[in-house]
Design a protein around this motif. Structure first.
Motif, PDB file in Angstrom:
ATOM      1  N   ARG A   2       0.843  -1.187   0.000  1.00 57.22           N
ATOM      2  CA  ARG A   2       0.000   0.000   0.000  1.00 57.22           C
ATOM      3  C   ARG A   2       0.889   1.253   0.000  1.00 57.22           C
ATOM      4  O   ARG A   2       1.867   1.331   0.715  1.00 57.22           O
ATOM      5  CB  ARG A   2      -0.890  -0.008   1.242  1.00 57.22           C
ATOM      6  N   LEU A   6      -2.010   9.233   3.734  1.00 53.57           N
ATOM      7  CA  LEU A   6      -1.895  10.629   4.162  1.00 53.57           C
ATOM      8  C   LEU A   6      -1.650  10.725   5.646  1.00 53.57           C
ATOM      9  O   LEU A   6      -0.839  11.519   6.111  1.00 53.57           O
ATOM     10  CB  LEU A   6      -3.181  11.363   3.806  1.00 53.57           C
ATOM     11  N   VAL A  47      -8.010  17.095  13.780  1.00 49.48           N
ATOM     12  CA  VAL A  47      -8.706  15.807  13.842  1.00 49.48           C
ATOM     13  C   VAL A  47      -7.722  14.657  13.598  1.00 49.48           C
ATOM     14  O   VAL A  47      -7.856  13.571  14.176  1.00 49.48           O
ATOM     15  CB  VAL A  47      -9.906  15.770  12.863  1.00 49.48           C
ATOM     16  N   LEU A  48      -6.726  14.887  12.759  1.00 54.37           N
ATOM     17  CA  LEU A  48      -5.735  13.837  12.537  1.00 54.37           C
ATOM     18  C   LEU A  48      -4.893  13.607  13.778  1.00 54.37           C
ATOM     19  O   LEU A  48      -4.578  12.470  14.125  1.00 54.37           O
ATOM     20  CB  LEU A  48      -4.858  14.195  11.332  1.00 54.37           C
ATOM     21  N   SER A  51      -7.000  11.734  16.167  1.00 52.19           N
ATOM     22  CA  SER A  51      -7.174  10.341  15.749  1.00 52.19           C
ATOM     23  C   SER A  51      -5.956   9.487  16.088  1.00 52.19           C
ATOM     24  O   SER A  51      -6.053   8.266  16.169  1.00 52.19           O
ATOM     25  CB  SER A  51      -7.443  10.269  14.242  1.00 52.19           C
ATOM     26  N   GLY A  78     -15.537  10.992  13.653  1.00 50.19           N
ATOM     27  CA  GLY A  78     -14.465  10.356  12.887  1.00 50.19           C
ATOM     28  C   GLY A  78     -13.271  10.046  13.773  1.00 50.19           C
ATOM     29  O   GLY A  78     -12.690   8.946  13.712  1.00 50.19           O
ATOM     30  N   ALA A  82     -11.950   6.253  14.969  1.00 51.90           N
ATOM     31  CA  ALA A  82     -10.586   5.850  14.615  1.00 51.90           C
ATOM     32  C   ALA A  82      -9.846   5.363  15.861  1.00 51.90           C
ATOM     33  O   ALA A  82      -9.181   4.312  15.838  1.00 51.90           O
ATOM     34  CB  ALA A  82      -9.845   7.017  13.973  1.00 51.90           C
ATOM     35  N   ASP A  85     -11.524   2.053  17.264  1.00 55.58           N
ATOM     36  CA  ASP A  85     -11.212   0.940  16.373  1.00 55.58           C
ATOM     37  C   ASP A  85      -9.767   0.488  16.581  1.00 55.58           C
ATOM     38  O   ASP A  85      -9.484  -0.704  16.737  1.00 55.58           O
ATOM     39  CB  ASP A  85     -11.444   1.392  14.924  1.00 55.58           C
ATOM     40  N   LYS A  89      -8.371  -3.110  17.947  1.00 58.64           N
ATOM     41  CA  LYS A  89      -7.532  -3.935  17.056  1.00 58.64           C
ATOM     42  C   LYS A  89      -6.158  -4.201  17.651  1.00 58.64           C
ATOM     43  O   LYS A  89      -5.517  -5.201  17.330  1.00 58.64           O
ATOM     44  CB  LYS A  89      -7.398  -3.249  15.694  1.00 58.64           C
TER      45      LYS A  89
ATOM     46  N   GLN B  95     -12.025  -4.448   6.794  1.00 55.16           N
ATOM     47  CA  GLN B  95     -10.828  -3.808   7.370  1.00 55.16           C
ATOM     48  C   GLN B  95     -11.210  -2.729   8.374  1.00 55.16           C
ATOM     49  O   GLN B  95     -10.645  -2.631   9.440  1.00 55.16           O
ATOM     50  CB  GLN B  95      -9.984  -3.194   6.252  1.00 55.16           C
ATOM     51  N   TRP B  96     -12.132  -1.882   7.988  1.00 56.13           N
ATOM     52  CA  TRP B  96     -12.625  -0.861   8.885  1.00 56.13           C
ATOM     53  C   TRP B  96     -13.973  -0.349   8.404  1.00 56.13           C
ATOM     54  O   TRP B  96     -14.344  -0.523   7.243  1.00 56.13           O
ATOM     55  CB  TRP B  96     -11.625   0.307   9.038  1.00 56.13           C
ATOM     56  N   ARG B 125      -7.164   9.243  -1.150  1.00 52.79           N
ATOM     57  CA  ARG B 125      -8.317   9.609  -0.333  1.00 52.79           C
ATOM     58  C   ARG B 125      -9.576   8.929  -0.883  1.00 52.79           C
ATOM     59  O   ARG B 125      -9.661   8.651  -2.076  1.00 52.79           O
ATOM     60  CB  ARG B 125      -8.551  11.120  -0.340  1.00 52.79           C
ATOM     61  N   ASP B 139      -8.865   8.991   4.643  1.00 48.42           N
ATOM     62  CA  ASP B 139      -7.693   8.386   4.021  1.00 48.42           C
ATOM     63  C   ASP B 139      -7.952   6.881   3.909  1.00 48.42           C
ATOM     64  O   ASP B 139      -9.007   6.379   4.320  1.00 48.42           O
ATOM     65  CB  ASP B 139      -6.400   8.748   4.772  1.00 48.42           C
ATOM     66  N   LEU B 140      -6.986   6.178   3.351  1.00 49.14           N
ATOM     67  CA  LEU B 140      -7.242   4.760   3.061  1.00 49.14           C
ATOM     68  C   LEU B 140      -7.301   3.905   4.324  1.00 49.14           C
ATOM     69  O   LEU B 140      -7.714   2.752   4.280  1.00 49.14           O
ATOM     70  CB  LEU B 140      -6.182   4.215   2.091  1.00 49.14           C
ATOM     71  N   ASP B 141      -6.875   4.479   5.449  1.00 46.36           N
ATOM     72  CA  ASP B 141      -6.982   3.766   6.723  1.00 46.36           C
ATOM     73  C   ASP B 141      -8.256   4.120   7.482  1.00 46.36           C
ATOM     74  O   ASP B 141      -8.446   3.684   8.619  1.00 46.36           O
ATOM     75  CB  ASP B 141      -5.768   4.075   7.601  1.00 46.36           C
ATOM     76  N   ASN B 143      -9.149   7.247   8.375  1.00 47.29           N
ATOM     77  CA  ASN B 143      -9.052   8.480   9.172  1.00 47.29           C
ATOM     78  C   ASN B 143      -9.754   9.623   8.453  1.00 47.29           C
ATOM     79  O   ASN B 143      -9.534   9.836   7.249  1.00 47.29           O
ATOM     80  CB  ASN B 143      -7.587   8.857   9.403  1.00 47.29           C
ATOM     81  N   LEU B 144     -10.562  10.353   9.193  1.00 49.81           N
ATOM     82  CA  LEU B 144     -11.285  11.471   8.589  1.00 49.81           C
ATOM     83  C   LEU B 144     -10.307  12.575   8.208  1.00 49.81           C
ATOM     84  O   LEU B 144      -9.474  12.985   9.022  1.00 49.81           O
ATOM     85  CB  LEU B 144     -12.322  12.027   9.568  1.00 49.81           C
TER      86      LEU B 144
END
Lengths: 377, 402
Positions: A2, A6, A47-48, A51, A78, A82, A85, A89, B95-96, B125, B139-141, B143-144
């Motif tokens: 992968r 981001l 937010v990132l 998260s 969101g 995150a 989850d 996990k 996955q999620w 994205r 994102d691909l995981d 995450n907002l």
């Protein structure tokens, strides 16, 4: 393999975990997000970072969500999901006790309580049995729906076992909490089979008595923005020049069991016309409410002279609680004015000239006029 | 130096991934075409590699990004809960999942649902869009990255029957059509931030079509074609500036398809357009064929042929140069989803859940396989990495050799 995501890239240039002291500041940055992308840049960084935090951030996020605007609530959700989850996990545990306390505190926002409940239920199988049966009259529409669903299931089970008495008790309890049309219909059918009719107009709080004046002109759909005299004054003794001659206010009462107020049937389906409908609603206090409207016609709604919403759409279907408009009732008499517009479409499916109108709390529970529950009928 | 090599590796990986992906409604180029080989031997039914359970409702197509199958769904009595789910394309393992609350109206006709528009991706994205006009960027995981509520911004932007237009990505811009009877517009959002790059007032009429992308073969620039009851307008994806406008009306249900420098528009039957040579702001009409009447399914074009399915479930093959109908083939049932093509085969599913593999010949089309999924299918299939993906409300299937 992968490609670098981001969030990973951002991680490389930012702090890898969120200090507890930072959380409040980040939450405020996210909550500052507004309409039309306002605040997105700052909120995105915040937010990132949130998260990337650990479970210590979960409760602060929930509490911050309580008074967040609808957009910020989603940004915060969101981050919450995150973290939750990732925690599960990675073999971690959610703060079950804190989540349950949050769910049970009805001062918290209904949607946020539901979020806490759903994550609690993922890790505590006994939570639904412990919590949901107590939620029949809860302010959360979703929690209450689950409580009603259990009672419906119990009633259906009792019917299958031939225990009509237990079934009846469950049906009646379920009806007490039910606000969603599908659940109410199931309950109504169940009670009907036991020989008991439910007054749906009363249950949903449909307003069935209105004064009407019209028709005014809406040829070529040009009447939407025309302020005819009822928009200036509501004077029941006045007469005005209408589309087909002089018009005056007249009282009408709908007897429809489904709560429809059918202008076409009660008056006439004047094509290309405007009809105004008004009624009063007595409130025992100042309260925030939702006006829930269903119609295929274009419409405008005023509360005590203030325009709340206007919708120019014709014949795109009529659904239960199709529109939800929030407003604040003042103590005492409140004046509702509804402008209903018919166009000139000729298709069979485009002939309705009617509406349903009710006043509810934010969860959909009917609010009846304070003076007389039946007065509006 | 090390950083440069890392960046180059990342770019190379993204480029390779793009080829294997199916990133938006009807694929990366929004034309329903795939260059990969997929199983066509459906003589004993289609080979199902895996299936996964879904939640609530959904007729959005799956998209495939970097080995992830992403689908959206909506749940709850009023469908106010919005879901984004990511599955491992290899195993079908979830996955999620992320959920959000709709900020716009969720009323819609019972046949459709709030998760009607297909999500899109730029490879980094995921952009999930719903009938409530909420736009979620993850994102691909999972995450907002940003969130927009376009009906929250413009409260009259809604359709009581539901919206279904799927967004597309072009030039770092997400193009979203929010066209309806009341507050009607199309907007371009910055894919990185969700901020509005541009917003065009559009005809006030319900519109369920999706934008398509056209590449100017002279300079390689991209144009996004926005279809409505008034016709088709081509705009610069980054600025919203109009480059040409076709004003002879078009359908509000099936979408156009671009093949090379020609766009085939469901307009007065079907009309073939190309950019005008003398005046680039006025498209040239190459042909119009009133007898070609696409139903709900959008058009598809490949190898000099145009394909459409009419309301009677009849698939037609049309000469792209002339508009002449070359052959037609009766399928079965009603079709809401659009056909997709891989190699010489076309795949489509009717509303009853029956899938058709059709061999596309010069002289005739031939059904070479069918498969009953046994559930209502309203979506357009996706094709990636040797597999076909299709979903119902309740399930997501991967059709591939095991």
């Amino acid at each position: 393999m992968r490609p670098l995501s981001l969030s990973l890239l951002i991680c490389l240039v930012s702090v890898s975990f969120v200090q507890a002291a930072e959380i409040d500041a980040l939450l405020e940055q996210v909550k500052a997000v507004g309409p039309k992308g306002q605040g997105n840049l700052v909120a995105q960084q915040a937010v990132l970072k949130l998260s990337q935090g650990d479970r210590e951030a979960l409760l602060p996020i929930l509490h911050a969500s309580n008074d967040a605007n609808p957009l910020a609530m989603n940004w915060l959700r969101g981050a919450f999901e995150a973290i939750a989850d990732d925690t599960l996990k990675s073999g971690g545990e959610l703060p079950q006790h804190d989540l349950e306390e949050f769910v049970l505190d009805t001062d918290n926002a209904p949607r946020v309580r539901r979020l806490a409940y759903e994550w609690l239920a993922k890790v505590d199988e006994s939570a639904p049995d412990r919590i949901i049966p107590t939620m029949l009259n809860d302010p959360s529409e979703e929690l209450r729906r689950d409580a009603v669903a259990r009672l419906i299931e119990a009633a259906q089970g009792a019917v299958a076992e031939g225990n009509q008495s237990v079934a009846h008790t469950n049906w009646k309890q379920a009806l007490e909490g039910a606000v969603d049309e599908d659940q109410v219909n199931t309950i109504v059918e169940g009670l009907k089979e036991q020989g008991e009719e439910v007054d749906l107009v009363d249950h949903f709080g449909m307003l069935m008595s209105w004064k009407l004046i019209g028709p005014f002109d809406n040829k070529d759909m040009k009447g939407f923005d025309v302020a005819y005299p009822p928009e200036q004054e509501i004077d029941f003794s006045a007469k005005y020049e209408g589309q087909l001659g002089e018009v005056e206010w007249k009282s009408y009462q709908s007897e429809k069991q489904d709560g429809e107020f059918d202008i076409g049937e009660l008056v006439a389906n004047h094509k290309g016309s405007v009809t105004y409908a008004t009624t009063t609603f007595e409130s025992d206090r100042e309260q925030d409410v939702e006006f829930r409207i269903s119609t295929q016609n274009a419409w405008k709604l005023w509360l005590n002279g203030e325009l709340l919403f206007a919708r120019e759409e014709y014949h795109r279907g009529m659904f239960f609680d199709q529109y939800r408009v929030r407003g604040t009732l003042k103590p005492g008499e409140n004046v509702l004015l509804l402008k209903v517009l018919q166009n000139e479409q000729e298709q069979d499916w485009a002939q309705d000239y009617k509406f349903k109108f009710r006043v509810t709390d934010f969860s959909g529970r009917a609010i009846h006029p304070a003076d007389d529950r039946r007065a509006s009928r | 130096m090390q950083r440069i090599i890392l960046c180059l590796c990342a770019v190379l990986t993204l480029t390779i991934s793009a080829v294997a992906d199916w990133r938006q409604f009807r694929g990366n180029d929004a034309d329903g075409l795939s260059s990969v080989t997929v199983p066509t031997d459906w003589s004993n039914g289609a080979p199902i590699a895996w299936s996964a359970e879904l939640v609530g409702r959904g007729l959005a197509s799956p998209i495939i990004v970097n080995g992830q199958v992403v689908v959206t769904a909506s749940s709850g009595p009023s469908q106010e809960r919005l879901h984004v789910l990511s599955f491992d394309a290899e195993t079908g393992e979830l996955q999620w999942e992320r959920q959000f609350w709709a900020t716009g109206r969720t009323a819609c006709h019972p046949k459709t649902c709030v998760a009607a528009p297909t999500p899109a991706s730029d490879g980094e994205r995921i952009f999930a869009f719903y009938s409530s006009n909420d736009v979620v960027c993850l994102d691909l995981d999972g995450n907002l990255l940003w969130y927009r509520g376009l009906t929250h911004d413009f409260p009259n932007a809604s359709n009581s029957l539901g919206m279904a237009s799927s967004p597309v990505v072009a030039n770092e811009t997400l193009i979203v059509m929010v066209e309806n009877d009341a507050e009607s517009f199309t907007t371009g959002l910055d894919t990185a931030t969700g901020e509005t790059r541009w917003r065009l007032d559009r005809p006030r009429a319900a519109n369920w079509t999706s934008p398509v992308i056209m590449t100017d073969e002279a300079d390689g620039s991209l144009h996004v074609l926005i279809q409505s009851s008034k016709g088709v307008v081509a705009v610069n994806p980054k600025t919203g500036e109009e480059s040409w406008n076709y004003q002879d009306g078009a359908s509000t249900t099936p979408s156009s398809v671009v093949s090379g420098e020609v766009v085939f528009v469901p307009s007065n039957g079907v009309t073939a357009l190309k950019v005008g040579e003398s005046n680039p702001s006025v498209p040239e009409i190459l042909w119009n064929e009133g007898g070609l009447q696409p139903g709900t399914s959008s058009l598809t074009a490949a190898d000099g042929r145009l394909y459409l399915i009419n309301r009677g479930g009849v698939l037609a093959s049309v000469n792209q140069k002339t508009g002449e109908r070359l052959w037609q083939l009766r399928l079965k049932g009603n079709f809401s989803g659009s056909p997709v093509i891989a190699g010489k085969n076309l795949f489509t599913f009717n509303e009853d859940g029956e899938g058709f593999a059709v061999e596309l010949g010069d002289e005739e089309g031939k059904i070479v396989g069918t498969h009953e999924l046994g559930e209502t299918i309203l979506c357009t299939p996706a094709i990636a990495d040797g597999a076909i993906y299709v979903r119902s409300d309740g399930h997501l299937w991967k059709i591939a050799q095991q």
